[in-house]
Design a protein around this motif. Structure first.
Motif, mmCIF file in Angstrom:
data_model
loop_
_atom_site.group_PDB
_atom_site.id
_atom_site.type_symbol
_atom_site.label_atom_id
_atom_site.label_comp_id
_atom_site.label_asym_id
_atom_site.label_seq_id
_atom_site.Cartn_x
_atom_site.Cartn_y
_atom_site.Cartn_z
ATOM 1 N N ILE A 28 0.821 -1.213 0.000
ATOM 2 C CA ILE A 28 0.000 0.000 0.000
ATOM 3 C C ILE A 28 0.854 1.263 0.000
ATOM 4 C CG2 ILE A 28 -1.776 1.293 1.232
ATOM 5 C CD1 ILE A 28 -2.838 -1.369 2.294
ATOM 6 N N ILE A 29 1.760 1.379 0.968
ATOM 7 C CA ILE A 29 2.536 2.620 1.083
ATOM 8 C C ILE A 29 3.503 2.781 -0.084
ATOM 9 C CG2 ILE A 29 4.198 3.895 2.491
ATOM 10 C CD1 ILE A 29 2.885 2.684 4.963
ATOM 11 N N MET A 30 4.310 1.756 -0.362
ATOM 12 C CA MET A 30 5.244 1.839 -1.483
ATOM 13 C C MET A 30 4.500 1.930 -2.817
ATOM 14 S SD MET A 30 8.498 1.835 -0.490
ATOM 15 C CE MET A 30 9.408 1.266 -1.924
ATOM 16 N N VAL B 123 -4.872 -0.803 -3.900
ATOM 17 C CA VAL B 123 -3.678 -0.642 -3.061
ATOM 18 C C VAL B 123 -2.752 0.469 -3.542
ATOM 19 C CG1 VAL B 123 -3.723 -3.060 -2.350
ATOM 20 C CG2 VAL B 123 -2.289 -2.380 -4.292
ATOM 21 N N ALA B 124 -2.886 0.898 -4.799
ATOM 22 C CA ALA B 124 -1.955 1.909 -5.313
ATOM 23 C C ALA B 124 -2.618 3.000 -6.145
ATOM 24 C CB ALA B 124 -0.871 1.228 -6.157
ATOM 25 N N GLY B 125 -3.936 2.977 -6.263
ATOM 26 C CA GLY B 125 -4.613 3.992 -7.077
ATOM 27 C C GLY B 125 -4.338 3.833 -8.561
ATOM 28 N N GLU B 126 -3.916 2.652 -8.996
ATOM 29 C CA GLU B 126 -3.517 2.440 -10.381
ATOM 30 C C GLU B 126 -4.636 1.776 -11.176
ATOM 31 O OE1 GLU B 126 -2.162 3.120 -13.465
ATOM 32 O OE2 GLU B 126 -0.577 3.628 -12.045
ATOM 33 N N TRP B 127 -5.620 2.618 -11.580
ATOM 34 C CA TRP B 127 -6.678 2.162 -12.472
ATOM 35 C C TRP B 127 -6.166 2.425 -13.881
ATOM 36 C CZ3 TRP B 127 -10.280 -0.555 -10.032
ATOM 37 C CH2 TRP B 127 -10.450 -0.331 -8.653
ATOM 38 N N HIS B 128 -5.513 1.413 -14.440
ATOM 39 C CA HIS B 128 -4.603 1.631 -15.556
ATOM 40 C C HIS B 128 -5.307 2.026 -16.850
ATOM 41 C CE1 HIS B 128 -0.532 1.601 -16.892
ATOM 42 N NE2 HIS B 128 -0.756 0.732 -17.866
ATOM 43 N N ASN B 129 -6.441 1.416 -17.149
ATOM 44 C CA ASN B 129 -7.156 1.792 -18.360
ATOM 45 C C ASN B 129 -7.663 3.225 -18.261
ATOM 46 O OD1 ASN B 129 -9.951 1.848 -20.031
ATOM 47 N ND2 ASN B 129 -8.512 0.418 -20.993
ATOM 48 N N ASN B 130 -8.190 3.585 -17.097
ATOM 49 C CA ASN B 130 -8.603 4.979 -16.879
ATOM 50 C C ASN B 130 -7.424 5.928 -17.065
ATOM 51 O OD1 ASN B 130 -11.064 3.913 -16.183
ATOM 52 N ND2 ASN B 130 -10.971 4.478 -14.023
ATOM 53 N N HIS B 131 -6.277 5.518 -16.546
ATOM 54 C CA HIS B 131 -5.083 6.366 -16.649
ATOM 55 C C HIS B 131 -4.673 6.579 -18.098
ATOM 56 C CE1 HIS B 131 -1.090 7.986 -16.149
ATOM 57 N NE2 HIS B 131 -0.589 6.949 -16.796
ATOM 58 N N ALA C 160 9.915 -3.750 -4.828
ATOM 59 C CA ALA C 160 10.794 -3.385 -5.938
ATOM 60 C C ALA C 160 10.835 -4.455 -7.015
ATOM 61 C CB ALA C 160 12.207 -3.114 -5.415
ATOM 62 N N VAL C 161 10.700 -5.715 -6.609
ATOM 63 C CA VAL C 161 10.638 -6.810 -7.581
ATOM 64 C C VAL C 161 9.233 -6.907 -8.167
ATOM 65 C CG1 VAL C 161 10.807 -9.307 -7.893
ATOM 66 C CG2 VAL C 161 12.501 -8.105 -6.497
ATOM 67 N N GLY C 162 8.230 -6.842 -7.304
ATOM 68 C CA GLY C 162 6.850 -7.000 -7.748
ATOM 69 C C GLY C 162 6.382 -5.933 -8.710
ATOM 70 N N VAL C 163 6.835 -4.691 -8.515
ATOM 71 C CA VAL C 163 6.370 -3.599 -9.370
ATOM 72 C C VAL C 163 6.819 -3.797 -10.811
ATOM 73 C CG1 VAL C 163 8.369 -2.054 -9.069
ATOM 74 C CG2 VAL C 163 6.075 -1.081 -9.434
ATOM 75 N N ARG C 164 7.884 -4.563 -11.000
ATOM 76 C CA ARG C 164 8.377 -4.820 -12.358
ATOM 77 C C ARG C 164 7.472 -5.771 -13.134
ATOM 78 N NH1 ARG C 164 13.001 -3.357 -9.381
ATOM 79 N NH2 ARG C 164 14.681 -2.430 -10.650
ATOM 80 N N THR C 165 6.503 -6.374 -12.472
ATOM 81 C CA THR C 165 5.557 -7.260 -13.151
ATOM 82 C C THR C 165 4.286 -6.531 -13.570
ATOM 83 O OG1 THR C 165 4.327 -7.947 -11.154
ATOM 84 C CG2 THR C 165 6.374 -9.130 -11.650
ATOM 85 N N PHE C 166 4.124 -5.281 -13.124
ATOM 86 C CA PHE C 166 2.823 -4.633 -13.270
ATOM 87 C C PHE C 166 2.398 -4.426 -14.717
ATOM 88 C CE2 PHE C 166 0.353 -0.797 -14.060
ATOM 89 C CZ PHE C 166 -0.847 -1.216 -13.512
ATOM 90 N N ASN C 167 3.271 -3.880 -15.545
ATOM 91 C CA ASN C 167 2.821 -3.541 -16.897
ATOM 92 C C ASN C 167 2.485 -4.776 -17.730
ATOM 93 O OD1 ASN C 167 2.779 -0.536 -17.783
ATOM 94 N ND2 ASN C 167 4.475 -0.698 -16.342
ATOM 95 N N TYR C 168 3.108 -5.908 -17.426
ATOM 96 C CA TYR C 168 2.726 -7.142 -18.105
ATOM 97 C C TYR C 168 1.294 -7.513 -17.737
ATOM 98 C CZ TYR C 168 2.848 -12.046 -19.580
ATOM 99 O OH TYR C 168 2.568 -13.243 -20.170
#
Length: 359
Positions: free
Chosen positions: A85-87, A280-288, A241-249
């Motif tokens: 959440i925080i990171m 957890v991160a405010g990342e509504w990616h299609n909206n973005h 730091a490792v997990g965030v690298r999977t997000f765009n996939y």
């Protein structure tokens, strides 16, 4: 577009194949490229990518200490909240909405510095921001640094293989590149220094900033909860730091069209809205991808946007002087069309009987 097509250092396997389609290297080629571009002994211009992954490795011992020496259920909860959440939310607030898109502005440099250092500093702004401009310009096309159609490793190792700034920019193009970062607060290299180091950021200032940031937060968490808390937080930051690298996939459907009617309104690329990154991160990616310069991307009632909550709060206390909020435009264009179309017909039905009675 011509500038963004050439601003990143192309991998040895290129962005396209001989037919002009996306180059899809084997996993072996991707891994080989990864280690080649981490090699600072071969080329010191690899220093920023090397530093980024070195920071991840430096966090691994803290994770081991937490699990094998200081483990508690409370510590696990703290680790989960801090990493997920925080990171995660800070990454959206700082790297995504501010560094890349300039969706809001700070009142002064103090609040920018405060926000920048709210969490452990792990991902260099340069690696994220410049390449993310390219991602939006060429989303799901050849040249997109983390094109999900290239496969999992293509995205996971993109920060080394595809995201670094090109090393042969002309002085004019280098100035354009620096201009993308001018609001971030990173003191750029001169063109001569760029030719030496291959980056906008200076290695000495960058490393000094990370040491001060880590030193401050380790001291703070140690004073609050000793080694158990410090290890829980630092170890969990490594997991993030490792997990965030999977997000765009994941956020682009793993290379497939997973968009849903009424959920994913942007049809120009394969981005999708996902509940977990959204909450957890405010990342509504299609909206973005519909409104990339908006400081809010959680537009619908159920779309909690913690990053927007922080930006709005900072605006209320005077730390943020301005921001863009595209919620009204989103609702008008994608959610209220049917209601707006029906209103005249409904009004006619209501008024006709009254007219007949009067007559």
């Amino acid at each position: 577009m011509a500038f963004l097509n050439t601003v990143l250092e192309p991998p040895s396997y290129g962005w396209t194949d001989k037919d002009g389609n996306l180059s899809k290297p084997t996993n072996g080629k991707i891994v080989k490229e990864f280690f080649s571009r981490l090699n600072v002994f071969k080329d010191k211009k690899n220093w920023l990518s090397f530093l980024s992954w070195t920071l991840v490795l430096c966090l691994a011992p803290f994770l081991g200490l937490f699990f094998f020496k200081y483990f508690t259920v409370t510590g696990l909860i703290v680790a989960f909240v801090y990493s997920m959440i925080i990171m995660g939310t800070h990454g959206t607030i700082w790297h995504h909405r501010y560094c890349t898109h300039g969706a809001y502005t700070f009142t002064n440099k103090f609040w920018r510095f405060f926000t920048q250092n709210l969490t452990l500093k792990i991902i260099p702004e340069e690696i994220y921001a410049v390449s993310h401009h390219v991602h939006h310009a060429l989303s799901d096309q050849p040249g997109d640094p983390y094109n999900a159609q290239g496969g999992f490793l293509y995205c996971f190792l993109a920060d080394v293989n595809h995201q670094p700034v090109a090393r042969n920019l002309s002085e004019a193009d280098y100035k354009k590149c620096v201009n993308l970062m001018k609001h971030v607060g990173v003191i750029p290299n001169t063109y001569k220094q760029y030719q030496k180091w291959g980056t906008i950021a200076n290695p000495y200032r960058t490393i000094a900033g990370i040491i001060l940031n880590w030193g401050f937060w380790f001291t703070a968490f140690y004073l609050m909860g000793g080694m158990p808390l410090a290890c829980a937080v630092f170890g969990s930051a490594g997991v993030w730091a490792v997990g965030v690298r999977t997000f765009n996939y994941e956020g682009h459907g793993k290379g497939q069209d997973k968009r849903r009617d009424g959920v994913d309104h942007n049809r120009d690329d394969m981005s999708i809205n996902q509940l977990w990154p959204g909450y957890v991160a405010g990342e509504w990616h299609n909206n973005h991808h519909l409104f990339p310069k908006s400081a809010r991307s959680g537009f619908k009632r159920h779309q909690l946007d913690l990053a927007w909550c922080y930006i709005k709060f900072m605006s209320i206390i005077g730390a943020v002087s301005s921001y863009r909020d595209s919620k009204k435009q989103f609702l008008a264009e994608y959610c209220n069309k049917e209601a707006v179309t029906l209103q005249p017909a409904i009004a006619l039905v209501k008024t006709k009987p009254v007219f007949v009675v009067v007559e």
